[in-house]
Design a protein around this motif. Structure first.
Motif, PDB file in Angstrom:
ATOM      1  N   LEU A 138       0.818  -1.219   0.000  1.00 54.93           N
ATOM      2  CA  LEU A 138       0.000   0.000   0.000  1.00 54.93           C
ATOM      3  C   LEU A 138       0.848   1.264   0.000  1.00 54.93           C
ATOM      4  O   LEU A 138       0.557   2.211  -0.735  1.00 54.93           O
ATOM      5  CB  LEU A 138      -0.945   0.001   1.203  1.00 54.93           C
ATOM      6  CG  LEU A 138      -2.165  -0.907   1.058  1.00 54.93           C
ATOM      7  CD1 LEU A 138      -3.025  -0.873   2.317  1.00 54.93           C
ATOM      8  CD2 LEU A 138      -3.000  -0.504  -0.147  1.00 54.93           C
ATOM      9  N   VAL A 139       1.894   1.282   0.815  1.00 58.56           N
ATOM     10  CA  VAL A 139       2.699   2.503   0.873  1.00 58.56           C
ATOM     11  C   VAL A 139       3.352   2.767  -0.485  1.00 58.56           C
ATOM     12  O   VAL A 139       3.371   3.887  -0.979  1.00 58.56           O
ATOM     13  CB  VAL A 139       3.747   2.422   1.995  1.00 58.56           C
ATOM     14  CG1 VAL A 139       4.641   3.647   1.983  1.00 58.56           C
ATOM     15  CG2 VAL A 139       3.056   2.312   3.342  1.00 58.56           C
ATOM     16  N   GLN A 140       3.845   1.681  -1.103  1.00 58.20           N
ATOM     17  CA  GLN A 140       4.460   1.860  -2.426  1.00 58.20           C
ATOM     18  C   GLN A 140       3.433   2.256  -3.459  1.00 58.20           C
ATOM     19  O   GLN A 140       3.681   3.096  -4.316  1.00 58.20           O
ATOM     20  CB  GLN A 140       5.128   0.563  -2.881  1.00 58.20           C
ATOM     21  CG  GLN A 140       6.410   0.243  -2.164  1.00 58.20           C
ATOM     22  CD  GLN A 140       6.968  -1.082  -2.651  1.00 58.20           C
ATOM     23  OE1 GLN A 140       7.199  -1.278  -3.825  1.00 58.20           O
ATOM     24  NE2 GLN A 140       7.160  -2.005  -1.730  1.00 58.20           N
ATOM     25  N   LEU A 141       2.264   1.624  -3.367  1.00 54.71           N
ATOM     26  CA  LEU A 141       1.213   1.869  -4.350  1.00 54.71           C
ATOM     27  C   LEU A 141       0.936   3.366  -4.491  1.00 54.71           C
ATOM     28  O   LEU A 141       0.819   3.894  -5.595  1.00 54.71           O
ATOM     29  CB  LEU A 141      -0.070   1.140  -3.929  1.00 54.71           C
ATOM     30  CG  LEU A 141      -1.270   1.364  -4.829  1.00 54.71           C
ATOM     31  CD1 LEU A 141      -1.519   0.121  -5.655  1.00 54.71           C
ATOM     32  CD2 LEU A 141      -2.505   1.721  -4.050  1.00 54.71           C
ATOM     33  N   GLY A 142       0.857   4.052  -3.345  1.00 51.14           N
ATOM     34  CA  GLY A 142       0.583   5.479  -3.378  1.00 51.14           C
ATOM     35  C   GLY A 142       1.572   6.219  -4.258  1.00 51.14           C
ATOM     36  O   GLY A 142       1.194   7.020  -5.110  1.00 51.14           O
ATOM     37  N   GLY A 143       2.853   5.909  -4.081  1.00 50.94           N
ATOM     38  CA  GLY A 143       3.897   6.593  -4.839  1.00 50.94           C
ATOM     39  C   GLY A 143       3.775   6.350  -6.339  1.00 50.94           C
ATOM     40  O   GLY A 143       3.819   7.286  -7.140  1.00 50.94           O
ATOM     41  N   TRP A 144       3.574   5.086  -6.710  1.00 48.07           N
ATOM     42  CA  TRP A 144       3.470   4.765  -8.138  1.00 48.07           C
ATOM     43  C   TRP A 144       2.240   5.426  -8.749  1.00 48.07           C
ATOM     44  O   TRP A 144       2.295   5.950  -9.859  1.00 48.07           O
ATOM     45  CB  TRP A 144       3.384   3.261  -8.377  1.00 48.07           C
ATOM     46  CG  TRP A 144       4.567   2.489  -7.900  1.00 48.07           C
ATOM     47  CD1 TRP A 144       4.557   1.371  -7.119  1.00 48.07           C
ATOM     48  CD2 TRP A 144       5.950   2.767  -8.154  1.00 48.07           C
ATOM     49  NE1 TRP A 144       5.837   0.945  -6.877  1.00 48.07           N
ATOM     50  CE2 TRP A 144       6.709   1.780  -7.494  1.00 48.07           C
ATOM     51  CE3 TRP A 144       6.620   3.757  -8.870  1.00 48.07           C
ATOM     52  CZ2 TRP A 144       8.090   1.749  -7.534  1.00 48.07           C
ATOM     53  CZ3 TRP A 144       7.996   3.740  -8.908  1.00 48.07           C
ATOM     54  CH2 TRP A 144       8.718   2.746  -8.242  1.00 48.07           C
ATOM     55  N   ALA A 145       1.144   5.377  -8.011  1.00 50.97           N
ATOM     56  CA  ALA A 145      -0.093   5.935  -8.552  1.00 50.97           C
ATOM     57  C   ALA A 145       0.053   7.427  -8.801  1.00 50.97           C
ATOM     58  O   ALA A 145      -0.330   7.941  -9.853  1.00 50.97           O
ATOM     59  CB  ALA A 145      -1.252   5.655  -7.596  1.00 50.97           C
TER      60      ALA A 145
END
Lengths: 304, 558, 329, 288
Positions: C201-208
């Motif tokens: 989830l934490v990574q997802l935010g950055g990529w999105a």
């Protein structure tokens, strides 16, 4: 009118390097020489990557040639570097760039390109507004709608016409027009071309017309230069070249003329393998002939 | 794309596979943590500082166990041990004990265990400075002959601290291996055997042929799973969910929630935990005003340990008495009259009085007291960074000192730097408790707080204060050479206490607890104050204090 | 192409040399003595400590001159020998790392790839859908702004403690033994899920966020305008915008790797998950020269390889990098 | 009239102050900044003082509750915020500055030896984990302070900025409008200022914001690992403390969640400003 040579290019070579450590060298332009006569339209024809834009930039002194010389009005200008000298030069030598979108600093209103011209070359002119409006009208732009806008608010065609208008403001000797009309619609296109030809006639302006469109080249130019892989392969009077192409590459170009009139997607332009072979063969059979005149005012490169 | 991932995941899982498909029955398994801080790698009983906890106690056994709560020795591999003359100690060994590879345990094994340290540099090689010989008189009898003055007190410690090795295995090893072997398949005599390991756990399986089954009874859990739990908050979470049966972590908040979540601690109320060691504030007696005993004494009066105990530890520990002694084995030598006459308690007025009397007053007017020569004083109290309870404690202590006009600040260097500084003497004050653990003799404690090994470049054996007093050293040495029944030993002990209290090179603060919290989902009948059937401590080298006994007494909750 | 590759490899080799040298030097510049540390809490007989200390120090070769230690380090490195761990004595560092790294791979690789894919998809959706963007963007920001460990703590609180759905520590149940059985795999996944979710989830935010911005940027670019003027469909333009937007996301993957590894490290600590991060922390705390060295070496090699892979992928999908000509100002 | 002239001249500013995202972000950021600046003045206690009983939920007396030991969480948070801002400012500035210089030089001398060298240094730094350098630092400094921590983070975080600025410089250098200014014989200073720097300014500003947040996040992670400052207080230390003292399990959510939430909101606000500014500086995005 006598043919007065206004710009002479001699043995121009440009090599690009991609980095020092194990860098790759690419020869963009190799040993190119030609003259530009006053009041003439010279078209520089070649596909993308053939080095034609590089030549334009060298003449504009945006790039330094690796080898070769430039003469303007008989004067060696290869190494001029001072502010004053450059100012003098640009007052007489101007250009219209290929990509109108990136020709404008996105942070500023489009007026900036005119203001720069005034503050550099025409500081004393009082009635700037009228002059600008006149030149805008001559390229079919409505000053009221255009000025005060940001570049992103205008279309490619409008931006390109603005660049032309900018060039028109100055009474220049040489205009380098890189893919000038690619962004224009058909009706404006003819108007702009006619305007250019008219200016040449009237003011004795010389135009270096960089294009890949043969029809256009034929339509407006007096002299034609054909570039192939960084080399100038055929040079001379437009009519002579179009009538009697000698270099296999030029021949190929004219054989495919009907298609060239269509819109090109630049990325799809690949040379057919046969042409590359033909050129090779041509150079081999004519080795040691070099750059030679085949008829008056018609030179062809016979061997590499 | 996703399907590819499933395939890869599968492949990776295959890599993870060990040969046996197996899971332990939860109701036969004791899950505990607190003594294991990394992947298990070493089961070498000759490297007690590095062995997986349980190597000593569960696999390798001792001649005796020691019950700290009653101060009694429990015969273990020995059935009897006694001084037959003042220089001869004889041990009668238990019959019918077998190593887990089937070989019998004999007196030769005990002799080998001592002999191996005679010819090789091992951590207990020094015993040969005062032992003359170790002989097997019969397969079940070992005779120890001592030199002129046996170290009686030290010996008391050795007989329950030295893991007995199987000669038939260790005699075949090269001397280089003694310290470097991982000994991955330890062969011992104990109630458990190594079963399997994981990155985050050590699993022991019960030795059903253990000799003790008939003597003491069989330990109830078939499997012991010792988990690596990296932080106390995770340990608490696992306790709340009943995933951990026994936790030996210091866990803030236990007094608050122990009833809500049904946690068992040794005491139902304060102080909840048994005491395990003394935490002391060492004062560097080679530096400035701390050279002055009166100044050190004043500092002792200035500290309010009650606040630390109450706020930082939430009453999970007890305030230390002025001598730092605790537990049955030590307290029989505690001299209350000395403690009262020379001791201290929190009394800032008294502290100020002493300072004023001795000329530690504010000369330059900056608000802080200066030394006798009028030079400004500033002290730094250090504990390792990240040791949160100690960090909070020295903040309190610094405040206490500031309150009587002494400029002291807390500081938290990394553990490595902390170690460096206490060892090379480049510190002012520090808290330490590294070798003040419970034992059967106060000699171990005194020999650590006031060891005479302070002349080297580094001080590594205690006495970080670098308090140099030959009289005291001699007293401690003499105490070591006396038997508990000797006449005059009480007086010796009192003198040592008096000496330490008057010189005050280190200030006892509180007794760090034997942190133990247990849940009752799977196992009940935990050892507690009301049911003192063992010692709930899984820390390395402490299992002979009653951990095995506790396992025997456990009852399944089902 | 070959030259480009050769040059890249050359640069990476130099980088490797420097990084490894620094890696070797770091632990040795640390104050304190790992052997003292190892024995610090050992309560033994009087004088016993000195005896073994000399022995152990010599056995690790720590009594040799530094330069000799450095030279020996390179020699054994080429033999694939990273020395013996002091803290996990007597296990070779290579073994310690090998056993831990599987947990990192199982946690890192799926979380990186899945979050990258999902993040790009969601980000692209958010970029072209103004309505959804209003709600999704702040959410992405929230995710990417959270420190990994804090997010892990919150996840533990909600899904481990308040709603006791998932275990909160270790890699598999205390009663499990690794085996290729359904039971074990399910148990493993049960433990794996929360740490994975945190990283995901934490990574997802950055990529999105990255993708969203790229899409908006690309959709407004000359190229899109040009395509629009050619009469290309909205869908086609989006497709091209997505394709162009993915390029920087690929580079981003390499650049952020160090960050993600640090995030995984803290996450593993919150969950007592037995990966490399966990070991590294222990090694640092115990000043275990050899283990610290080994862990860093693995991280460095991992990051280098990832960067190299990205370079190569980039070379294939964006031919322009092959000819980055010098311009002149 | 005068006012509209002003806005005409500073159009980007106008768009900035009317951009919803920027306004929202700024308001949030400023309030948190104000909390950091003025909060400690309102604090009734010292951040390490036992202010009252432990385990107290937020109340009139203790706005953010108290810790397990009875320290005032509000006081700790506002003092911690101060350090966190300091870390962000110092570390972010260093990282941006170093990255900017290296990136600009490399871009300016692209293809030359200087570029190759700088990029190699960048690549080396890129793969060395920040953690490693922090440990080296702890070897030379007796204690890690908040300032030294931010310097170190700054000195290790510039790499991607350098790369990005380099490519930005490269692409700007090759933009036709630069060429157009050159053939308009515009002064070099004007070209650098208006065509290169101004176009990079927005970018640099946004890089700065990202570096600011990156530094804070890196600091917080290090603090959680116990590799943060050994002196003083910061938001990360408050959180590490809360986690270490079981705040979550013991239901002291105000202790564990509030600092993290505040930090997250702070970073979110910066991202909002960043996105808003992106729209302002890229007029194309403005119309989206």
């Amino acid at each position: 009118m006598e043919n007065k040579c206004i710009m002479q290019v001699e043995h121009l070579t440009k090599v690009f390097t991609s980095g020092i450590i194990a860098g790759e060298k690419t020869v963009a332009v190799k040993d190119v020489s030609f003259k530009m006569d006053q009041g003439k339209v010279i078209s520089l024809i070649g596909e993308s990557g053939s080095g034609k834009t590089t030549i334009g930039r060298i003449i504009l002194k945006l790039l330094k040639p690796t080898e070769g010389k430039l003469y303007y009005n008989g004067e060696d200008i290869t190494n001029i570097n001072s502010k004053q000298e450059k100012k003098e030069y640009y007052k007489k030598v101007q250009a219209i760039f290929q990509d109108p979108f990136s020709s404008f600093n996105p942070l500023f209103r489009i007026d900036r390109i005119f203001n720069m011209v005034f503050s550099s070359f025409m500081k004393d002119v009082k009635d700037r507004k009228t002059l600008i409006e006149q030149s805008l009208e001559s390229v079919n732009l409505n000053p009221k709608r255009i000025l005060n806008k940001f570049p992103h608010q205008l279309s490619g065609g409008q931006l390109q016409r603005l660049l032309i208008a900018r060039a028109l403001l100055l009474d220049v000797d040489i205009l380098i027009a890189d893919e000038l009309i690619s962004m224009l619609d058909a009706s404006t296109r003819i108007g702009v071309l006619n305007l250019l030809v008219e200016l040449c006639k009237k003011n004795g302006m010389t135009v270096l017309f960089i294009t890949h469109d043969l029809n256009l080249g034929y339509y407006i130019s007096d002299t034609t230069l054909i570039m192939y892989k960084g080399r100038l392969v055929e040079r001379g009077d437009t009519k002579k070249i179009y009538k009697n192409p000698v270099h296999p590459y030029t021949k190929m170009l004219f054989e495919s003329v009907p298609e060239i009139g269509n819109k090109w997607d630049k990325e799809e332009l690949f040379l057919p393998e046969t042409v590359i072979q033909d050129v090779k063969k041509f150079y081999q059979t004519n080795s040691e002939q070099g750059f030679k005149e085949v008829e008056p005012d018609h030179m062809v490169l016979f061997s590499d | 794309m996703k399907i590819h991932w499933k395939v890869l995941l599968g492949v990776l899982l295959v890599l993870l596979v060990s040969t046996m498909a197996f899971s332990y029955e939860r109701n036969e398994t004791l899950v505990y943590g607190g003594g294991l801080w990394g992947a298990p790698t070493n089961w070498n009983p000759l490297t007690p500082w590095g062995e997986v906890t349980g190597t000593g106690g569960l696999v390798y056994e001792y001649l005796f166990h020691y019950y700290p709560l009653t101060d009694e020795y429990q015969p273990w591999l020995a059935v009897k041990g006694e001084w037959v003359t003042p220089k001869v100690y004889e041990v009668e060994l238990r019959k019918g004990v077998k190593w887990t590879d089937g070989k019998s345990f004999t007196a030769e094994d005990v002799v080998f265990t001592f002999e191996v340290a005679k010819n090789n540099a091992l951590h207990y090689s020094n015993v040969w400075e005062w032992i003359v010989s170790v002989e097997a008189v019969s397969p079940t009898k070992v005779k120890f002959v001592f030199g002129d003055e046996p170290h009686y007190q030290e010996w008391k410690n050795i007989i329950y601290d030295l893991r007995i090795l199987p000669k038939h295995i260790w005699a075949n090893m090269s001397p280089e291996e003694y310290l470097s072997t991982a000994n991955a398949n330890p062969v011992g005599t104990g109630p458990y055997m190594a079963d399997s390991t994981g990155q985050d756990r050590m699993v022991w399986v019960r030795n059903d042929n253990w000799w003790g089954n008939d003597v003491f009874g069989q330990p109830k859990p078939k499997y012991l799973v010792n988990l690596v739990v990296n932080s106390n908050n995770v340990a608490l979470g696992m306790l709340m969910k009943g995933e951990l049966d026994l936790s030996n972590y210091f866990i803030p908040g236990v007094p608050k929630i122990k009833d809500t979540f049904g946690l068992t601690t040794w005491y139902k109320g304060k102080p909840y935990m048994l005491s395990e060691n003394s935490a002391l504030l060492f004062l560097n007696t080679t530096k400035g005003a701390m050279k002055d005993a009166a100044f050190r004494k004043a500092l002792a009066f200035a500290i309010n340990p009650e606040i630390i105990v109450e706020r930082v530890f939430e009453n999970q520990v007890e305030v230390a008495n002025p001598t730092g002694l605790f537990g049955e084995g030590w307290m029989k030598y505690y001299d209350e009259t000395v403690a009262e006459a020379y001791g201290f308690s929190y009394d800032p007025t008294k502290a100020i009085e002493i300072l004023d009397e001795n000329g530690f007053v504010d000369v330059n007017g900056d608000g802080w007291r200066d030394d006798k020569n009028g030079n400004a004083m500033k002290f730094e109290i250090i504990v390792p960074n990240g040791w949160t309870d100690w960090m909070e404690s020295i903040k309190v202590i610094a405040n206490n000192f500031q309150a009587i006009g002494i400029n002291a600040v807390p500081s938290f260097p990394d553990y490595g730097i902390y170690m460096n500084r206490i060892q090379d003497g480049s510190f002012d004050m520090c808290i330490n408790n590294f070798a003040s653990s419970r034992s059967s003799t106060p000699f171990t404690y005194w020999n650590w707080v006031a060891t005479d090994e302070i002349d080297g470049k580094l001080v590594t054996d205690g006495n970080y204060s670098r308090y140099d007093d030959d009289e005291l050293f001699t007293l401690i040495d003499e105490f070591n050479r006396m038997q508990d029944t000797d006449k005059g030993i009480m007086e010796k002990a009192s003198e040592i206490q008096k000496k330490l209290l008057t010189a005050m090179p280190s200030i006892p603060l509180w007794y760090n607890g034997l942190w133990a919290q247990s849940t009752s989902n799977v196992w009940t009948n935990w050892a507690t104050e009301d049911n003192p059937t063992g010692y709930p401590c899984s820390w390395a080298g402490k299992m002979q204090f009653g951990f095995v006994e506790m396992l025997i007494e456990l009852e399944s909750a089902q | 192409m070959k030259k480009y590759l050769g040059k890249k490899i050359f640069i990476y080799l130099i980088t490797f040399f420097f990084a490894v040298t620094i890696d070797w030097a770091i632990p040795r510049f640390m104050p304190g003595d790992p052997i003292q540390m190892l024995l610090s809490r050992f309560q033994g007989m009087e004088g016993g400590r000195e005896i073994i200390q000399a022995q152990i120090t010599a056995s690790f070769g720590l009594d040799r001159p530094l330069l000799e230690q450095y030279f020996n380090f390179w020699v054994s490195l080429f033999k694939g020998d990273l020395g013996t761990s002091i803290y996990a004595f007597p296990k070779p560092v290579m073994d310690v790392i090998n056993q831990a790294i599987i947990f990192d791979i199982l946690l890192l690789v799926p979380s990186i790839l899945l979050s990258w894919i999902a993040g790009n998809k969601l980000g692209a959706f958010s970029g072209v859908n103004k309505k959804a963007d209003k709600y999704m963007m702040p959410f992405f920001y929230f995710l990417t702004s959270s420190p990994y460990f804090w997010f892990a703590v919150v996840v533990v609180f909600f899904f481990g403690v308040q709603l006791p759905w998932f275990p909160i520590s270790n890699a598999y149940s205390a009663t499990m033994r690794p085996a290729f059985t359904i039971d074990f795999i399910l148990d493993f996944l049960h433990h794996w899920f929360l740490p994975f979710l945190t990283l995901f989830l934490v990574q997802l935010g950055g990529w999105a966020i990255g993708m969203r911005n790229m899409i908006i940027y690309e959709m407004g670019s000359n190229y899109s305008k040009y395509m629009e003027s050619l009469g290309a469909s909205e869908k086609l333009i989006r497709k091209y915008a997505f394709r162009n937007g993915v390029l920087p996301q690929v580079t981003g993957l390499a650049i952020r790797l160090g960050n993600i590894i640090a995030g995984a490290l803290t996450t593993q600590i919150v969950f007592s998950y037995p990966g490399l991060g966990f070991i590294l922390l222990k090694a640092i705390q115990n000043q275990d020269y050899f283990l610290v060295q080994g862990c860093f070496l693995f991280i460095i090699i991992f990051v280098l390889l990832a960067n190299f892979t990205v370079d190569i992928i980039y070379m294939f999908i964006d031919p322009r990098v092959r000819f980055s000509y010098s311009g002149e100002v | 009239m005068a006012k509209s002239e002003f806005w005409k001249k500073h159009e980007n500013l106008y768009f900035a102050v009317t951009n919803g995202k920027v306004i929202f972000g700024l308001i949030v950021f400023m309030s948190i900044l104000a909390l950091a600046i003025f909060g400690p003045m309102f604090a009734k206690y010292d951040y390490d003082e036992f202010a009252g009983p432990g385990y107290m939920p937020p109340s009139k007396e203790f706005w953010f509750g108290t810790t397990l030991m009875g320290k005032d969480v509000f006081t700790r948070v506002v003092f911690g915020l101060r350090s966190t801002f300091l870390v962000g400012f110092v570390g972010g500035t260093i990282a941006t500055f170093v990255g900017l210089i290296i990136g600009f030089l490399a871009g300016y001398y692209s293809g030359k030896l200087a570029d190759e060298t700088l990029m190699m240094i960048t690549n080396i730094f890129l793969v060395i984990p920040t953690l490693a350098l922090l440990i080296i630092l702890s070897a030379y400094l007796p204690y890690r302070g908040i300032l030294s921590q931010s310097v170190i983070i700054g000195l290790t975080a510039w790499t991607w900025t350098a790369r990005a600025v380099r490519s930005q410089t490269l692409s700007l250098k090759n933009q036709e409008f630069v060429n157009l200014s050159r053939i308009s014989a515009a002064p070099v200073t004007k070209i650098i200022a208006e065509d290169i720097a101004a176009n990079m300014f927005s970018y640099v500003f946004m890089v700065y914001i990202i570096q600011f947040t990156g530094t804070i996040l890196a600091a917080v992670s290090l603090e959680f690992l116990g590799l943060g400052p050994t002196q003083g207080i910061s938001l990360g230390l408050v959180m590490q403390n809360a986690v270490n003292w079981n705040a979550i399990q013991l239901g002291l959510w105000w202790w564990a969640i509030i600092p993290g939430l505040l930090l997250t909101i702070l970073i979110v606000s910066l991202y909002f400003i960043n996105t808003g500014l992106d729209e302002v500086f890229n007029p194309r995005l403005r119309e989206m």
